[in-house]
Design an enzyme around this catalytic site. Structure first.
Site, PDB file in Angstrom:
ATOM      1  CD  GLU A 188     -67.358 -24.022 -17.152  1.00 15.48           C
ATOM      2  OE1 GLU A 188     -67.653 -23.165 -17.998  1.00 15.48           O
ATOM      3  OE2 GLU A 188     -66.393 -24.796 -17.280  1.00 15.48           O
ATOM      4  CG  ASP A 215     -61.056 -32.301 -20.283  1.00  9.67           C
ATOM      5  OD1 ASP A 215     -61.048 -31.052 -20.260  1.00  9.67           O
ATOM      6  OD2 ASP A 215     -62.074 -32.982 -20.093  1.00  9.67           O
ATOM      7  CE1 TYR A 255     -65.406 -22.607 -22.931  1.00 11.71           C
ATOM      8  CE2 TYR A 255     -66.659 -23.719 -21.223  1.00 11.71           C
ATOM      9  CZ  TYR A 255     -65.454 -23.304 -21.746  1.00 11.71           C
ATOM     10  OH  TYR A 255     -64.296 -23.589 -21.060  1.00 11.71           O
TER      11      TYR A 255
END
Lengths: 281, 401
Positions: free
Chosen positions: A60, A71, A186
């Site tokens: 990734e 994040d 994911y």
């Protein structure tokens, strides 16, 4: 995987082949995340090019964005370092192209936020990404409600659109998430941002089990996984283990460029040993 | 324009703007919020509670005041102030906070988070959190904390926890990133009170609806005082909630002109500004597509304005849409023009306006003199200027040297 020769990828994609091969080898994939251009484009390319040899099965590569709202501090700072060193979308795609010149097998997925892609122009981006050898996209702020923006056009370019399933993805929501998902799923193991708390193992196992009942796609688990031990434990019931912040921290704390490259590859080797211990054979 | 055209579609799109560009974790929450908001709109109990708090706690209706001396000074249009600065906490922000707080209670949430720039939304949120006995966390950029000390102290007095945000440039957009990170981590108990007509659907429409009380009152008040609708409406725009609150109930009235005033900072041509429509381009940030200040690579760039409340690199998506439809005229006013209008208002009307509202007044100063005396112009005095004393003193000191 090394046995596979250079073959055109029109039939089975690099992601499909990778997961099929690992299924045969009865072990989970190690998925590694780094931010493109962190701490600078040369070092970042050195890190990227050495990842497969260190044991990464899927890569990734983060497309840095000024406002990464999902994040944690570690990946925020990585994006900042990359942008300050002059990274942009064109350079990120050049990195992929350079990587592909030496590695035609390892799947590479671009990860990030929509605005830099939107600004680049979706059609141009997909054309350039496909040409550079990108296999998939993870775009954090594009839920299925906006599939017409990028997910469906990406599919026409043979680029997978990887969906995130989270602890808030209940039975009512899941069909929507799976509808246009491709490549792999994911499974975000905890609510929250990257680099946060480690997930509770039994909760993750239950989530993965639930996803398996509804999808044939390989299932990767990420968020909060830092060590070979965790990778081994989670790899026992998942098809892939994603490690990001722990690798990026190695870049942050390295004193030299060479040190950064070695520190990341060192941890990848440990993690690779971890996923091999998770092998079900 | 039909009524339907003024509501976003099922995905929250106003034309190509708006939407729900958020991480998957938040999608079920946003859907739940939307369902609750839809239900609350037709719930008489909810609406009567809202009306009660608007009246007895906020102090509504706010007066529509004929600014006689300012009108004489400019010698043209007849100028009215919609006096949102007289609301409890000194700005329009509380109209929205009361609404969202009642919704949070209705949803059984027990923890409130908010972002703030100038601190007015933070203060309004801390205020309603105190009133309803909820813990409240306000994210505020370190740059803004420095220039808005009195508001930081007010929030603390009200029991809120002000969390400094050091990432990025330490301004409103970074505070919003941090609030979103909190929300995505604390999904079960937390309600995020967004302060403007931005963010993922349903926030832009919901905040607009809570602020539309400004325009509804203005309409009734002007009909009573003048027997007719206004000819023009003027309001400043950061995210754009006070402007949309005033404008929205008049969108169907073709004779009513509307002027939205963005912060031109040191001048749009210098790049040091916060004028997203005038100097930005479409993009996706904080859950919606709208006009953003950004570079060629899609990286968000810093906004600049003397007014912390306008210092945001985006604008509500409905404004972006109305801009492209040409329904509203969007202009920009520089720091210096706003400062000049600020002083004129202080001296002629005895009202110290917020620097945000002074941007709207500066546009009035440009337009009013050119208009006939029977032109009715309403300007939204969205906040009072007490919080800006330090900034203004600093700038005037520099200018006078």
């Amino acid at each position: 995987m090394n046995a596979a020769k250079e073959t055109p990828m029109h039939d089975a994609t690099r992601l499909d082949k990778c997961f099929t091969a690992l299924k045969a080898a009865q072990r989970p994939a190690l998925v590694t995340y780094i931010t493109a251009g962190d701490p600078d484009v040369e070092t970042s390319l050195d890190i990227l090019q050495g990842l497969p040899a260190a044991g990464a099965d899927v890569i990734e590569l983060g497309m840095p964005f000024s406002d990464p709202m999902a994040d944690g501090p570690v990946i925020q700072k990585a994006a900042q370092r990359a942008l300050e060193s002059g990274q942009n979308m064109a350079r990120t795609l050049e990195m992929v192209q350079a990587f592909r010149q030496q590695d035609t097998q390892t799947p590479l997925v671009l990860m990030g936020y929509y605005n830099p892609i939107y600004r680049y122009g979706v059609a141009q981006f997909l054309e350039d990404a496909a040409r550079a050898g990108v296999d998939g996209l993870i775009v954090i702020d594009l839920p299925p409600e906006h599939d017409a923006e990028l997910c469906l056009p990406a599919r026409e370019h043979g680029i997978a659109f990887i969906r995130l399933a989270t602890p808030t993805t209940d039975s009512q929501r899941l069909p929507r998430v799976l509808e246009n998902a491709s490549g792999f799923l994911y499974c975000v193991s905890v609510n929250g941002i990257t680099g946060g708390l480690a997930p509770a193992l039994h909760d993750v196992e239950r989530m993965v089990g639930h996803l398996r009942e509804h999808s044939h796609l390989p299932i990767a688990v990420g968020f909060g996984i830092r060590s070979a031990e965790q990778a081994a434990a989670i790899g026992r019931f998942s098809d892939a283990v994603v490690v990001g912040s722990a690798l990026v921290e190695r870049i942050e704390s390295a004193e030299t460029r060479r040190g950064a490259v070695e520190a990341v590859h060192g941890l990848v080797r440990e993690l690779a040993a971890g996923v091999r211990r998770a092998g079900k054979s | 324009m039909t009524d339907d055209s003024m509501q976003p579609d099922a995905n929250g799109m106003f034309g190509r703007f708006g939407g729900r560009f958020v991480p998957e974790t938040l999608m079920p929450l946003i859907a739940e919020l939307q369902a609750e908001y839809d239900a609350a709109q037709s719930d008489r109990e909810f609406q009567s509670r809202l009306a009660y708090f608007q009246r007895d706690y906020v102090g509504r209706p706010s007066p529509l005041y004929f600014a006689e001396r300012l009108t004489e000074h400019f010698g043209g249009a007849k100028i009215y102030f919609k006096r949102e600065e007289l609301n409890h906490t000194g700005a329009h922000k509380i109209n929205n906070c009361i609404g969202q707080m009642l919704l949070a209670k209705r949803m059984g949430k027990t923890r409130i988070i908010a972002e703030t720039g100038a601190g007015m939304h933070g203060v309004a949120t801390a205020t309603v959190a105190a009133r309803f006995g909820m813990p409240c966390i306000v994210y505020m950029g370190t740059t803004d904390i420095e220039r808005q000390q009195p508001n930081v102290f007010r929030m603390k007095l009200l029991g809120a926890d002000v969390v400094p945000v050091t990432t990025g440039t330490g301004t409103l957009k970074d505070a919003m990133n941090e609030a979103l990170r909190d929300w995505v981590t604390n999904i079960d108990d937390t309600f995020y009170i967004i302060g403007t007509v931005a963010g993922p659907h349903p926030y832009p429409a919901m905040v607009r609806d809570f602020q539309a009380v400004i325009g509804r009152e203005t309409r009734a008040q002007l009909l009573e005082q003048e027997g007719r609708l206004p000819d023009s409406l003027v309001a400043c725009i950061g995210g754009g909630s006070n402007a949309l609150g005033l404008f929205h109930p008049f969108l169907d009235d073709a004779t009513v002109a509307m002027i939205g005033v963005e912060a031109g900072g040191k001048g749009v041509e210098t790049g040091m500004h916060a004028a997203s429509l005038t100097g930005g381009a479409p993009g996706v940030l904080h859950g919606n597509r709208t006009y953003l200040l950004q570079d060629e690579d899609g990286q968000i760039v810093d906004a600049h304005s003397i007014s912390a409340g306008l210092d945001y690199p985006g604008i509500g998506p409905e404004h972006a849409w109305l801009h492209e439809q040409g329904r509203i005229d969007y202009v920009s006013i520089t720091d210096n023009e706003a400062l000049a209008a600020f002083q004129v208002c202080c001296r002629l009307e005895g009202i110290i306006p917020a620097l945000e509202s002074a941007h709207a007044l500066a546009e009035v100063a440009k337009r009013a003199p050119t208009l006939p005396r029977d032109h009715l112009m309403v300007v939204n005095l969205s906040g009072r200027g007490d919080k800006d004393m330090m900034s203004v003193a600093q700038h005037l000191g520099e200018n006078f040297q």
